[in-house]
Design a protein around this motif. Structure first.
Motif, short mmCIF file in Angstrom:
data_model
loop_
_atom_site.label_atom_id
_atom_site.label_comp_id
_atom_site.label_asym_id
_atom_site.label_seq_id
_atom_site.Cartn_x
_atom_site.Cartn_y
_atom_site.Cartn_z
N HIS A 113 0.87 -1.18 0.00
CA HIS A 113 0.00 0.00 0.00
C HIS A 113 0.91 1.23 0.00
N ALA A 114 0.89 2.02 -1.06
CA ALA A 114 1.71 3.23 -1.12
C ALA A 114 1.40 4.14 0.07
N GLU A 115 0.14 4.20 0.47
CA GLU A 115 -0.27 5.06 1.58
C GLU A 115 0.40 4.65 2.89
N SER A 116 0.72 3.36 3.05
CA SER A 116 1.36 2.89 4.29
C SER A 116 2.76 3.47 4.44
N LEU A 117 3.32 3.97 3.33
CA LEU A 117 4.65 4.58 3.35
C LEU A 117 4.56 6.11 3.33
N GLY A 118 3.34 6.63 3.46
CA GLY A 118 3.13 8.08 3.47
C GLY A 118 2.97 8.69 2.09
N ILE A 119 2.79 7.87 1.07
CA ILE A 119 2.65 8.37 -0.30
C ILE A 119 1.16 8.60 -0.58
N THR A 124 28.09 -9.50 3.77
CA THR A 124 27.92 -10.96 3.83
C THR A 124 26.51 -11.36 3.43
N HIS A 125 25.58 -10.41 3.53
CA HIS A 125 24.18 -10.63 3.21
C HIS A 125 23.63 -9.34 2.60
N ALA A 126 22.46 -9.45 2.01
CA ALA A 126 21.83 -8.27 1.42
C ALA A 126 20.32 -8.45 1.44
N VAL A 127 19.63 -7.35 1.29
CA VAL A 127 18.18 -7.36 1.09
C VAL A 127 17.93 -6.65 -0.23
N ALA A 128 17.30 -7.34 -1.16
CA ALA A 128 16.93 -6.74 -2.44
C ALA A 128 15.47 -6.32 -2.37
N VAL A 129 15.19 -5.11 -2.84
CA VAL A 129 13.83 -4.59 -2.92
C VAL A 129 13.59 -4.33 -4.41
N ILE A 130 12.69 -5.09 -4.99
CA ILE A 130 12.50 -5.14 -6.44
C ILE A 130 11.06 -4.80 -6.78
N ALA A 131 10.88 -3.74 -7.55
CA ALA A 131 9.54 -3.36 -8.01
C ALA A 131 9.26 -4.04 -9.34
N PHE A 132 8.01 -4.42 -9.55
CA PHE A 132 7.63 -5.08 -10.79
C PHE A 132 6.92 -4.15 -11.77
N CYS A 133 6.84 -2.86 -11.42
CA CYS A 133 6.29 -1.86 -12.32
C CYS A 133 7.23 -0.66 -12.30
N ASN A 134 7.07 0.24 -13.26
CA ASN A 134 8.06 1.28 -13.46
C ASN A 134 7.49 2.69 -13.51
N SER A 135 6.32 2.91 -12.90
CA SER A 135 5.78 4.26 -12.88
C SER A 135 6.53 5.08 -11.83
N THR A 136 6.32 6.37 -11.83
CA THR A 136 6.99 7.25 -10.87
C THR A 136 6.74 6.79 -9.44
N VAL A 137 5.50 6.41 -9.13
CA VAL A 137 5.20 5.98 -7.77
C VAL A 137 5.96 4.72 -7.39
N ASP A 138 6.25 3.85 -8.35
CA ASP A 138 7.01 2.64 -8.04
C ASP A 138 8.43 2.97 -7.58
N HIS A 139 9.00 4.02 -8.14
CA HIS A 139 10.34 4.45 -7.73
C HIS A 139 10.31 4.97 -6.29
N VAL A 140 9.30 5.77 -5.98
CA VAL A 140 9.19 6.31 -4.62
C VAL A 140 8.87 5.19 -3.63
N VAL A 141 7.95 4.30 -3.97
CA VAL A 141 7.61 3.17 -3.09
C VAL A 141 8.86 2.32 -2.83
N THR A 142 9.63 2.04 -3.87
CA THR A 142 10.84 1.23 -3.71
C THR A 142 11.81 1.87 -2.72
N VAL A 143 12.01 3.16 -2.85
CA VAL A 143 12.95 3.86 -1.97
C VAL A 143 12.42 3.93 -0.54
N LEU A 144 11.17 4.31 -0.37
CA LEU A 144 10.64 4.45 0.99
C LEU A 144 10.48 3.10 1.68
N LEU A 145 10.13 2.06 0.93
CA LEU A 145 10.07 0.72 1.51
C LEU A 145 11.47 0.27 1.92
#
Length: 180
Positions: A46-52, A98-119
């Motif tokens: 939910h984009a709103e859960s991240l303040g978007i 030694t480890h990583a967390v990948a955060v991968i969006a499956f869409c490419n609209s402007t909001v997906d970029h912001v959601v990816t960063v804030l998540l």
């Protein structure tokens, strides 16, 4: 994967208690959360859960995958492949991931970029670590001056390493967009 990707570089494995808090956070933040394996989640955030509040007219439920990788977590081969061409990250980060967390969006609209960063920033609040973001050449001057930046590199490609504070500040920049 058609959307943006960010990686959180970690100096150690994510403890089970933190994995549990991560799972709980992702469930609260999502319309759909399926755990594929411990540490890997298929989400509709939910984009709103991240303040978007401005989703640009697209559905506020954004498809994302979050995957903790590294020895003992799964996707060890993916972790090794992603880090094989990174060079000596200890020079940039003061640790070798030694480890990583990948955060991968499956869409490419402007909001997906912001959601990816804030998540990613919210996940970093739980896991710690350093965000690793590829940059376009034109983005280097902008991110260099942001709070929470740890390093900006040009080799093997432009990249920024920073804190959750850096990520949040970056989304406030005019024309913000991730490279990939």
């Amino acid at each position: 994967m058609s959307g943006p990707v960010l990686t959180i570089e970690l100096a150690q494995a994510v403890p089970p208690t933190v994995i549990q808090r991560l799972r709980e956070f992702l469930i609260r933040s999502s319309a759909h959360c399926e755990e594929k394996r411990v540490g890997e989640y298929d989400l509709n955030v939910h984009a709103e859960s991240l303040g978007i509040t401005d989703t640009g007219g697209v559905d506020g439920r954004r498809p994302i995958m979050v995957s903790v990788t590294g020895p003992g977590m799964g996707d060890e081969a993916a972790f090794e492949a992603e880090h094989a061409d990174q060079g000596d990250q200890e020079l940039r980060l003061s640790f070798t991931p030694t480890h990583a967390v990948a955060v991968i969006a499956f869409c490419n609209s402007t909001v997906d970029h912001v959601v990816t960063v804030l998540l990613t920033a919210a996940i970093m609040d739980l896991t710690g670590g350093v965000a690793n973001a590829e940059l376009g050449e034109d983005q280097v001057p902008t991110v260099t001056e942001l709070p929470g930046i740890i390093a900006v590199t040009a080799d093997p490609w432009p990249a920024a390493y920073g804190s959750a504070e850096f990520l949040r500040a970056w989304t406030e920049q005019p024309g913000f967009r991730l490279v990939k």
